[in-house]
Design a protein around this motif. Structure first.
Motif, mmCIF file in Angstrom:
data_model
loop_
_atom_site.group_PDB
_atom_site.id
_atom_site.type_symbol
_atom_site.label_atom_id
_atom_site.label_comp_id
_atom_site.label_asym_id
_atom_site.label_seq_id
_atom_site.Cartn_x
_atom_site.Cartn_y
_atom_site.Cartn_z
ATOM 1 N N GLY A 41 0.803 -1.219 0.000
ATOM 2 C CA GLY A 41 0.000 0.000 0.000
ATOM 3 C C GLY A 41 0.831 1.260 0.000
ATOM 4 O O GLY A 41 1.992 1.254 -0.371
ATOM 5 N N LYS A 86 -0.977 5.307 -4.473
ATOM 6 C CA LYS A 86 -2.289 5.273 -5.115
ATOM 7 C C LYS A 86 -2.266 6.178 -6.341
ATOM 8 O O LYS A 86 -1.479 7.124 -6.410
ATOM 9 C CB LYS A 86 -3.380 5.730 -4.146
ATOM 10 N N TYR A 143 -4.752 8.527 -8.995
ATOM 11 C CA TYR A 143 -6.017 9.250 -8.963
ATOM 12 C C TYR A 143 -6.297 9.972 -10.269
ATOM 13 O O TYR A 143 -5.382 10.377 -10.996
ATOM 14 C CB TYR A 143 -5.997 10.297 -7.847
ATOM 15 N N SER A 154 6.458 4.895 -7.591
ATOM 16 C CA SER A 154 5.137 5.074 -8.188
ATOM 17 C C SER A 154 5.212 4.962 -9.707
ATOM 18 O O SER A 154 4.292 4.434 -10.358
ATOM 19 C CB SER A 154 4.541 6.429 -7.790
ATOM 20 N N ASP A 188 1.097 8.239 0.216
ATOM 21 C CA ASP A 188 0.491 8.806 1.415
ATOM 22 C C ASP A 188 1.569 9.453 2.280
ATOM 23 O O ASP A 188 2.733 9.037 2.231
ATOM 24 C CB ASP A 188 -0.213 7.703 2.218
ATOM 25 N N GLU A 211 -7.239 12.955 -1.709
ATOM 26 C CA GLU A 211 -8.537 12.289 -1.909
ATOM 27 C C GLU A 211 -9.615 12.961 -1.070
ATOM 28 O O GLU A 211 -10.745 13.185 -1.538
ATOM 29 C CB GLU A 211 -8.418 10.805 -1.561
ATOM 30 N N LYS A 239 -9.944 7.207 -7.039
ATOM 31 C CA LYS A 239 -8.850 6.247 -7.202
ATOM 32 C C LYS A 239 -9.086 5.361 -8.422
ATOM 33 O O LYS A 239 -10.196 4.877 -8.629
ATOM 34 C CB LYS A 239 -8.719 5.351 -5.972
ATOM 35 N N ASP A 265 -5.033 1.279 -6.454
ATOM 36 C CA ASP A 265 -4.562 1.298 -5.070
ATOM 37 C C ASP A 265 -3.712 0.050 -4.893
ATOM 38 O O ASP A 265 -4.199 -1.069 -5.068
ATOM 39 C CB ASP A 265 -5.750 1.295 -4.111
ATOM 40 N N THR A 266 -2.448 0.219 -4.555
ATOM 41 C CA THR A 266 -1.540 -0.929 -4.509
ATOM 42 C C THR A 266 -1.871 -1.919 -3.395
ATOM 43 O O THR A 266 -1.411 -3.061 -3.441
ATOM 44 C CB THR A 266 -0.079 -0.468 -4.370
#
Length: 347
Positions: free
Chosen positions: A105, A108, A110, A137, A185, A192, A199, A202-203
């Motif tokens: 996680g 993410k 978007y 990423s 994050d 968000e 999203k 999301d990993t």
């Protein structure tokens, strides 16, 4: 801040010839993800593991962006990092060995709420905002884009990269400068909430990336070979600390704020920690490394790997006497276990 812990064996134990070596652990504040490092310090897990082994260690506060340079310079011996960001450096000669996975996680992707794009597959020919061409990423996006059969790397790539500072990416998306963004994050979590972004990847939830660690521990290759007992104490401590976070995300968030490792609100931070999977594993970390290398080598992102298995063997270290994982129990003890699959708590 440098905390020096000189820990010696009890007089009933024979002292190893290498016990005078001080194992230097790099830790970092201002970010949620290194929470196992914070927990290992604050709950005395490092202290116990190194003391039980009759060995010395030192905790040094660093900027994680400088971590690999500090390892090369011998200023630290081990820390944690985003595996995807480390792969290009390893391909270019960085001599480190991964040790275990900590969590999934925290990365993410978007689009705006009214965007016509609903998955990475829809972004062919579009512009994606990312915080670096070799950032984890970027590697995640390229791998997912490649899964859809598109060219994801090189001059013929079928999407465009626009590089912005991480905290500038949400505004770039809001203003229409890019069609999608990849965020770590807490920037992603806050974007968000504040902008209402939607999203598209999301990993922690994705079928593929939910089984791969984004953050893993590593040690310099030289120290891994010369000081295995020190390295084993570090791995055991990090496995236990990560298991604690998985079981007690609210308590971990409280520790981080109480001891000024991060700012923010306990409840919000705990929600983010709980949204990741902090189940640690040695075996699944090796699988993560192989799966990532297997794909990025074929994509041309890593150019200096002639034998994938040999490459993984050269950059991953598992030790006898170290369990695959631990479970944290309510009575404060830990139980050794083996992890074969990472289970998403939200699904």
């Amino acid at each position: 801040m440098i905390l020096i812990c000189a820990l010696f064996m009890s007089c009933g134990k024979k002292q190893d010839a290498k016990s005078d070596f001080v194992f230097k652990i790099g830790t970092a504040n201002s970010s949620l993800c290194p929470v196992p490092l914070h927990v290992a310090v604050d709950l005395g897990i490092f202290e116990k593991e190194f003391k039980d082994a009759g060995l010395k260690y030192e905790v040094i506060e660093i900027n994680l962006l400088d971590a690999t340079n500090l390892v090369i310079a011998g200023k630290i011996d081990a820390t944690l990092g985003l595996a995807g960001s480390l792969l290009p450096q390893i391909d270019n000669g960085l001599e480190i060995k991964f040790l275990n996975g900590l969590h999934t996680g925290c990365t993410k992707f978007y689009v705006k709420a009214d965007s016509p794009y609903y998955s990475v597959a829809d972004l062919k020919g579009k512009t994606v905002g990312l915080c670096g061409v070799q950032d984890s990423s970027t590697v995640v996006f390229q791998r997912k884009f490649n899964d859809y059969g598109y060219t994801a790397f090189g001059p013929d790539a079928e999407f465009k990269i626009a590089v912005y500072g991480l905290t500038d990416l949400p505004l770039a998306l809001e203003n229409g400068a890019v069609d999608a963004v990849g965020l770590h994050d807490p920037v992603g979590y806050l974007a968000e909430k504040n902008y209402g972004f939607r999203k598209i990847l999301d990993t922690t939830e994705d079928e593929k990336f939910s089984q791969e660690y984004c953050c893993m521990t590593y040690v310099s290759s030289e120290v891994a070979e010369k000081y295995p007992e020190h390295t084993k104490a570090f791995v055991r401590a990090m496995l236990k600390a990560s298991a604690f976070v998985q079981a007690k995300p609210f308590e971990a968030a409280e520790l981080q704020i109480k001891n000024k490792h991060v700012a923010g609100d306990v409840n919000s931070n705990a929600q983010m920690l709980e949204s990741y999977n902090y189940t640690p594993s040695v075996g699944l970390a090796r699988k993560t490394l192989f799966d990532a290398i297997d794909q990025v080598v074929d994509m041309g992102i890593m150019k200096n790997v002639s034998d994938k298995d040999s490459f993984v063997d050269a950059h991953f270290k598992a030790y006898d006497g170290v369990p695959d994982s631990y479970i944290y129990n309510d009575d404060g003890t830990y139980t050794e276990t083996k992890v074969t699959k990472l289970v998403n708590k939200r699904l």
